[in-house]
Motif scaffolding. Sequence first.
Motif, PDB file in Angstrom:
ATOM      1  N   LEU A   1       0.727  -1.139  -0.093  1.00  0.00           N
ATOM      2  CA  LEU A   1      -0.057  -0.048   0.104  1.00  0.00           C
ATOM      3  C   LEU A   1       0.640   1.436  -0.105  1.00  0.00           C
ATOM      4  CD1 LEU A   1      -2.970  -1.131   2.468  1.00  0.00           C
ATOM      5  CD2 LEU A   1      -3.045  -0.356   0.061  1.00  0.00           C
ATOM      6  N   CYS A   2       1.907   1.315   0.847  1.00  0.00           N
ATOM      7  CA  CYS A   2       2.723   2.571   0.896  1.00  0.00           C
ATOM      8  C   CYS A   2       3.595   2.720  -0.345  1.00  0.00           C
ATOM      9  CB  CYS A   2       3.677   2.267   2.097  1.00  0.00           C
ATOM     10  SG  CYS A   2       3.102   2.491   3.728  1.00  0.00           S
ATOM     11  N   LYS A   3       3.923   1.563  -1.009  1.00  0.00           N
ATOM     12  CA  LYS A   3       4.513   1.832  -2.163  1.00  0.00           C
ATOM     13  C   LYS A   3       3.666   2.320  -3.383  1.00  0.00           C
ATOM     14  CE  LYS A   3       8.101   0.152  -3.655  1.00  0.00           C
ATOM     15  NZ  LYS A   3       9.431   0.739  -4.129  1.00  0.00           N
ATOM     16  N   ASN A   4       2.526   2.240  -3.216  1.00  0.00           N
ATOM     17  CA  ASN A   4       1.504   2.666  -4.072  1.00  0.00           C
ATOM     18  C   ASN A   4       0.848   4.031  -3.559  1.00  0.00           C
ATOM     19  OD1 ASN A   4       0.539   0.676  -6.557  1.00  0.00           O
ATOM     20  ND2 ASN A   4       0.995  -0.643  -4.775  1.00  0.00           N
ATOM     21  N   GLY A   5       1.517   4.897  -2.827  1.00  0.00           N
ATOM     22  CA  GLY A   5       1.278   6.039  -2.388  1.00  0.00           C
ATOM     23  C   GLY A   5       0.326   6.082  -1.146  1.00  0.00           C
ATOM     24  N   CYS A   6      -0.072   5.200  -0.469  1.00  0.00           N
ATOM     25  CA  CYS A   6      -1.019   5.233   0.719  1.00  0.00           C
ATOM     26  C   CYS A   6      -0.290   5.467   1.858  1.00  0.00           C
ATOM     27  CB  CYS A   6      -2.026   3.782   0.523  1.00  0.00           C
ATOM     28  SG  CYS A   6      -2.876   3.753  -0.906  1.00  0.00           S
ATOM     29  N   GLU A   7      -1.086   5.832   2.919  1.00  0.00           N
ATOM     30  CA  GLU A   7      -0.201   6.216   4.138  1.00  0.00           C
ATOM     31  C   GLU A   7      -0.938   4.925   5.090  1.00  0.00           C
ATOM     32  OE1 GLU A   7      -0.282   9.211   7.672  1.00  0.00           O
ATOM     33  OE2 GLU A   7      -1.016  10.073   5.951  1.00  0.00           O
ATOM     34  N   VAL A   8      -0.025   4.136   5.669  1.00  0.00           N
ATOM     35  CA  VAL A   8      -0.193   3.109   6.755  1.00  0.00           C
ATOM     36  C   VAL A   8       0.746   3.314   7.738  1.00  0.00           C
ATOM     37  CG1 VAL A   8      -0.355   0.481   7.128  1.00  0.00           C
ATOM     38  CG2 VAL A   8      -0.789   1.602   4.899  1.00  0.00           C
ATOM     39  N   SER A   9       0.056   3.476   9.106  1.00  0.00           N
ATOM     40  CA  SER A   9       1.067   3.400  10.268  1.00  0.00           C
ATOM     41  C   SER A   9       0.665   2.217  11.057  1.00  0.00           C
ATOM     42  CB  SER A   9       0.360   4.699  11.090  1.00  0.00           C
ATOM     43  OG  SER A   9       0.601   5.851  10.211  1.00  0.00           O
ATOM     44  N   TRP A  10      -0.173   1.622  11.035  1.00  0.00           N
ATOM     45  CA  TRP A  10      -0.453   0.125  11.657  1.00  0.00           C
ATOM     46  C   TRP A  10      -0.836  -0.953  10.964  1.00  0.00           C
ATOM     47  CZ3 TRP A  10       0.447   0.980  16.899  1.00  0.00           C
ATOM     48  CH2 TRP A  10       0.789   2.250  17.612  1.00  0.00           C
ATOM     49  N   PHE A  11      -0.671  -1.900  11.629  1.00  0.00           N
ATOM     50  CA  PHE A  11      -1.215  -3.136  11.090  1.00  0.00           C
ATOM     51  C   PHE A  11      -1.780  -3.987  12.377  1.00  0.00           C
ATOM     52  CE2 PHE A  11      -1.760  -7.825  10.135  1.00  0.00           C
ATOM     53  CZ  PHE A  11      -1.850  -7.805   8.743  1.00  0.00           C
ATOM     54  N   GLN A  12      -3.118  -4.569  12.307  1.00  0.00           N
ATOM     55  CA  GLN A  12      -3.701  -4.913  13.281  1.00  0.00           C
ATOM     56  C   GLN A  12      -4.386  -6.556  12.894  1.00  0.00           C
ATOM     57  OE1 GLN A  12      -7.415  -3.025  14.112  1.00  0.00           O
ATOM     58  NE2 GLN A  12      -7.749  -4.017  16.149  1.00  0.00           N
ATOM     59  N   PHE A  13      -3.914  -7.285  13.648  1.00  0.00           N
ATOM     60  CA  PHE A  13      -4.666  -8.774  13.635  1.00  0.00           C
ATOM     61  C   PHE A  13      -5.913  -8.631  14.595  1.00  0.00           C
ATOM     62  CE2 PHE A  13      -0.342 -10.070  12.590  1.00  0.00           C
ATOM     63  CZ  PHE A  13      -0.611 -10.593  11.395  1.00  0.00           C
ATOM     64  N   VAL A  14      -7.032  -8.985  13.800  1.00  0.00           N
ATOM     65  CA  VAL A  14      -8.253  -9.029  14.676  1.00  0.00           C
ATOM     66  C   VAL A  14      -8.368 -10.618  14.931  1.00  0.00           C
ATOM     67  CG1 VAL A  14     -10.677  -8.725  15.072  1.00  0.00           C
ATOM     68  CG2 VAL A  14      -9.336  -6.839  14.155  1.00  0.00           C
ATOM     69  N   VAL A  15      -8.430 -11.386  16.029  1.00  0.00           N
ATOM     70  CA  VAL A  15      -8.436 -12.741  16.279  1.00  0.00           C
ATOM     71  C   VAL A  15      -9.692 -13.036  16.900  1.00  0.00           C
ATOM     72  CG1 VAL A  15      -7.256 -14.618  17.042  1.00  0.00           C
ATOM     73  CG2 VAL A  15      -6.012 -12.623  16.218  1.00  0.00           C
ATOM     74  N   VAL A  16     -10.577 -13.892  16.274  1.00  0.00           N
ATOM     75  CA  VAL A  16     -11.548 -14.609  16.771  1.00  0.00           C
ATOM     76  C   VAL A  16     -11.413 -15.769  17.134  1.00  0.00           C
ATOM     77  CG1 VAL A  16     -14.075 -14.966  16.522  1.00  0.00           C
ATOM     78  CG2 VAL A  16     -13.075 -13.101  15.202  1.00  0.00           C
ATOM     79  N   LEU A  17     -11.422 -16.038  18.758  1.00  0.00           N
ATOM     80  CA  LEU A  17     -11.355 -17.514  19.064  1.00  0.00           C
ATOM     81  C   LEU A  17     -12.693 -18.003  19.085  1.00  0.00           C
ATOM     82  CD1 LEU A  17      -9.789 -19.604  20.601  1.00  0.00           C
ATOM     83  CD2 LEU A  17     -10.102 -18.386  22.705  1.00  0.00           C
TER      84      LEU A  17
END
Length: 249
Positions: A177-193
């Motif tokens: 995404l960043c290489k395509n000009g987007c701004e990303v500051s976080w990555f989040q895993f949402v985990v459902v047990l």
Amino acid sequence: MSNIRYNIYPTLLDAFQIYLDADERAEEWWNIDEVGNYRHTPQELAECAEQELIDTINRCREFDTTLADRGTCFNDIVDEMVKEEYAGNDTVEQRTLNGHTFNFDVKMAKGIANMIPGAECQQQVNATIETRYGEVNLYGYVDYWWRDTVIDLKTTRQYDFGKYANHWQRYLYPYCLCKNGCEVSWFQFVVVLMKEKKSTGVIEGEIYTEFYNHYQAIAESKLRNICELFIEWLDSKRELITNQKIFNN
């Protein structure tokens, strides 16, 4: 004319990481018997992981898809809710895929959808990265992109915090995404047990999150390193690879 020599997606890097980590995995509790001996030696674990990796590349694995189908169905429900297209039941939603039928607790899906209102769903991403062995095309599908955060939805039967810390989605998707000009500051895993209630057959769940900062320079360095290691392994196994897409053929 394309200069791309390899096509790589994160599932392959995850499978390769399992192969690389055979020594560490051998020391985990599940592989040690009552008297302290290995149930499987590091070499046995590495050989098994390598064969599973080859099978994944060649797309020739035959396995029970029940858990994967369950995750796909649940993901579809969340997608519909995020896009405000959900027209199902208010309490229990039944979905069927590949002959497998699941009954989901609707509030579980709503709990996730309410976290990411208006997010982009199931977005394909790709970007290239230069390595010493040539240009690599990195690609995949982002479950959700919300503001400056990339979100990957996981469903599981067993969970300990940090379970997904070494999964390569957390580097590859934001990098693309960043290489395509987007701004990303976080990555989040949402985990459902997920757990199926025996009395009703309804699948309920507990929701957990893992947040990771994204730094593009660090992600690029890590991705380049793992890709180069993977390519070295790939080139040593060319005679076993029947799916030539990975070599951009």
